[in-house]
Design a protein around this motif. Structure first.
Motif, PDB file in Angstrom:
ATOM      1  N   LEU A  35      58.123  39.612  16.929  1.00  0.00           N
ATOM      2  CA  LEU A  35      59.387  38.691  16.979  1.00  0.00           C
ATOM      3  C   LEU A  35      60.595  38.403  17.420  1.00  0.00           C
ATOM      4  N   PHE A  36      60.973  39.584  17.192  1.00  0.00           N
ATOM      5  CA  PHE A  36      62.342  40.275  17.840  1.00  0.00           C
ATOM      6  C   PHE A  36      61.921  39.640  19.392  1.00  0.00           C
ATOM      7  N   ALA A  37      61.111  40.742  20.218  1.00  0.00           N
ATOM      8  CA  ALA A  37      61.045  41.119  21.256  1.00  0.00           C
ATOM      9  C   ALA A  37      60.796  39.669  21.826  1.00  0.00           C
ATOM     10  N   ALA A  38      59.335  39.072  21.355  1.00  0.00           N
ATOM     11  CA  ALA A  38      59.545  37.392  21.893  1.00  0.00           C
ATOM     12  C   ALA A  38      61.223  36.668  21.843  1.00  0.00           C
ATOM     13  N   ARG A  39      62.100  37.133  20.682  1.00  0.00           N
ATOM     14  CA  ARG A  39      63.017  36.436  20.874  1.00  0.00           C
ATOM     15  C   ARG A  39      63.899  37.242  22.348  1.00  0.00           C
ATOM     16  N   GLY A  40      63.770  38.075  22.851  1.00  0.00           N
ATOM     17  CA  GLY A  40      64.705  38.716  23.713  1.00  0.00           C
ATOM     18  C   GLY A  40      66.000  39.865  22.834  1.00  0.00           C
ATOM     19  N   VAL A  41      65.336  39.912  22.409  1.00  0.00           N
ATOM     20  CA  VAL A  41      65.709  41.097  21.388  1.00  0.00           C
ATOM     21  C   VAL A  41      65.720  42.517  21.449  1.00  0.00           C
ATOM     22  N   HIS A  42      66.461  42.609  22.451  1.00  0.00           N
ATOM     23  CA  HIS A  42      66.103  44.548  22.100  1.00  0.00           C
ATOM     24  C   HIS A  42      65.797  45.214  21.518  1.00  0.00           C
ATOM     25  N   LEU A  43      65.113  46.298  21.475  1.00  0.00           N
ATOM     26  CA  LEU A  43      64.964  47.044  19.775  1.00  0.00           C
ATOM     27  C   LEU A  43      64.912  48.584  19.788  1.00  0.00           C
ATOM     28  N   ALA A  44      65.622  49.322  19.107  1.00  0.00           N
ATOM     29  CA  ALA A  44      65.790  50.948  18.950  1.00  0.00           C
ATOM     30  C   ALA A  44      64.294  50.443  17.776  1.00  0.00           C
ATOM     31  N   LEU A  45      63.432  51.832  17.771  1.00  0.00           N
ATOM     32  CA  LEU A  45      62.122  51.483  16.554  1.00  0.00           C
ATOM     33  C   LEU A  45      62.333  52.859  16.054  1.00  0.00           C
ATOM     34  N   HIS A  46      62.819  52.885  14.779  1.00  0.00           N
ATOM     35  CA  HIS A  46      62.461  54.428  14.695  1.00  0.00           C
ATOM     36  C   HIS A  46      61.349  53.905  13.497  1.00  0.00           C
ATOM     37  N   TYR A  47      61.030  56.027  13.754  1.00  0.00           N
ATOM     38  CA  TYR A  47      59.479  56.169  13.024  1.00  0.00           C
ATOM     39  C   TYR A  47      59.811  57.910  12.550  1.00  0.00           C
ATOM     40  N   PHE A  48      58.536  57.996  11.765  1.00  0.00           N
ATOM     41  CA  PHE A  48      58.611  59.267  11.590  1.00  0.00           C
ATOM     42  C   PHE A  48      57.847  60.410  12.246  1.00  0.00           C
ATOM     43  N   THR A  49      56.337  60.156  11.957  1.00  0.00           N
ATOM     44  CA  THR A  49      55.725  60.781  12.474  1.00  0.00           C
ATOM     45  C   THR A  49      54.004  60.167  13.637  1.00  0.00           C
ATOM     46  N   GLU A  50      54.773  59.356  13.484  1.00  0.00           N
ATOM     47  CA  GLU A  50      53.436  57.907  14.265  1.00  0.00           C
ATOM     48  C   GLU A  50      53.557  57.719  15.599  1.00  0.00           C
ATOM     49  N   HIS A  51      52.862  59.435  15.697  1.00  0.00           N
ATOM     50  CA  HIS A  51      53.714  59.063  17.310  1.00  0.00           C
ATOM     51  C   HIS A  51      53.497  58.259  18.207  1.00  0.00           C
ATOM     52  N   ASP A  52      51.299  58.290  18.186  1.00  0.00           N
ATOM     53  CA  ASP A  52      50.596  57.550  18.939  1.00  0.00           C
ATOM     54  C   ASP A  52      50.961  56.303  18.641  1.00  0.00           C
ATOM     55  N   THR A  53      51.264  54.874  17.412  1.00  0.00           N
ATOM     56  CA  THR A  53      51.763  53.964  16.677  1.00  0.00           C
ATOM     57  C   THR A  53      52.416  53.783  17.702  1.00  0.00           C
ATOM     58  N   ILE A  54      53.829  54.295  17.662  1.00  0.00           N
ATOM     59  CA  ILE A  54      55.017  54.297  18.427  1.00  0.00           C
ATOM     60  C   ILE A  54      55.082  53.960  19.441  1.00  0.00           C
ATOM     61  N   ASP A  55      54.544  54.708  20.166  1.00  0.00           N
ATOM     62  CA  ASP A  55      54.366  54.480  21.343  1.00  0.00           C
ATOM     63  C   ASP A  55      53.821  53.326  22.062  1.00  0.00           C
ATOM     64  N   ALA A  56      53.034  53.266  21.224  1.00  0.00           N
ATOM     65  CA  ALA A  56      52.013  51.836  22.151  1.00  0.00           C
ATOM     66  C   ALA A  56      52.238  50.770  22.027  1.00  0.00           C
TER      67      ALA A  56
END
Length: 262
Positions: A35-56
């Protein structure tokens, strides 16, 4: 009433702002990032171990033309949390929006659990992830927000703070602690252009926290269905776009709790 007493309203668009979202690999985190990306917001996305999910997710969001990068950290480790924030600032800049969404449930006691089944190591780790990291990231983000006269802080809470929930006292108490942090931050910094609120979801499908929904669970919800991550994300959007709304806990639970939580 004079204009000086009434004040003036100038809407501030979120397009071009930078949001740090913790727990971005989960259902609610992903929905909010989209939703934020669709509103033009830049994003820093935190994750722990879910590398494939976050990369996608990063690849998916780049089509919106926003800057987006992923950062791994164990939020139970405060030094790791500080290091993550430092990397975000160095690579993307200071966050204008902080959405502390990451959560650890730990052991699930259910309705037949016993308090002695939660050992103190489990209790402390749950608090460090759910409340401690939310406080620490707020502490790290506020100086820049204060300097620029703008900031949005949103915590992901839970209706377990009002009911005790079914996960256990470790989880419910860690989420309740967020409310105390939120109330203090909101009152201390509201005149400096910084709002601080919380969203309290319940029974949201397609999330790690609610993996095995049943008909009995559904029957607890007055609207007769489970919530969706996108519906929680819409509440978060409201809380970051409305500059007059602060010090509030907004439930997103299909009518399970009749009013905002204290």
């Amino acid at each position: 009433m004079s204009e000086s007493l009434a004040g003036t309203y100038s809407p501030i668009p979120i397009q071009g702002k930078l949001a740090l979202i913790t727990g971005a690999s989960g259902g609610i985190g992903k929905a909010t990032a989209r939703l934020f990306a669709a509103r033009g917001v830049h994003l820093a996305l935190h994750y722990f171990t879910e590398h494939d999910t976050i990369d996608a997710l990063v690849e998916e969001l780049r089509v919106f033309g926003v800057r987006v990068a992923a950062y791994s950290a164990d939020l139970a480790d405060f030094d790791a949390t500080r290091a993550m924030h430092k990397r975000v600032v160095e690579e993307l800049g200071h966050p204008d929006i902080l959405y502390s969404n990451a959560a650890m449930a730990g052991i699930t006691l259910g309705i037949t659990g016993r308090v002695q089944d939660v050992d103190m190591d489990e209790f402390e780790k749950c608090w460090r992830v759910n409340a401690g990291s939310a406080f620490l990231l707020t502490q790290l983000c506020i100086p820049h927000m204060e300097e620029q006269g703008y900031g949005r802080i949103v915590f992901c809470s839970s209706i377990a703070t009002a009911t005790g929930g079914v996960v256990g006292p470790h989880y419910a108490s860690s989420k309740a602690a967020i409310h105390g942090i939120m109330h203090w931050i909101a009152r201390q910094y509201s005149k400096k252009g910084i709002t601080c609120n919380a969203v309290a979801p319940a029974l949201i499908a397609n999330t790690v926290m609610f993996k095995n929904p049943t008909a009995a669970h559904r029957d607890l919800v007055p609207v007769g269905r489970f919530g969706q991550p996108e519906e929680v994300a819409q509440v978060v959007e409201l809380l970051v776009t409305n500059s007059y709304m602060t010090d509030k806990i907004v439930t997103c639970d299909g009518g399970m709790i009749p009013s905002s939580l204290a």
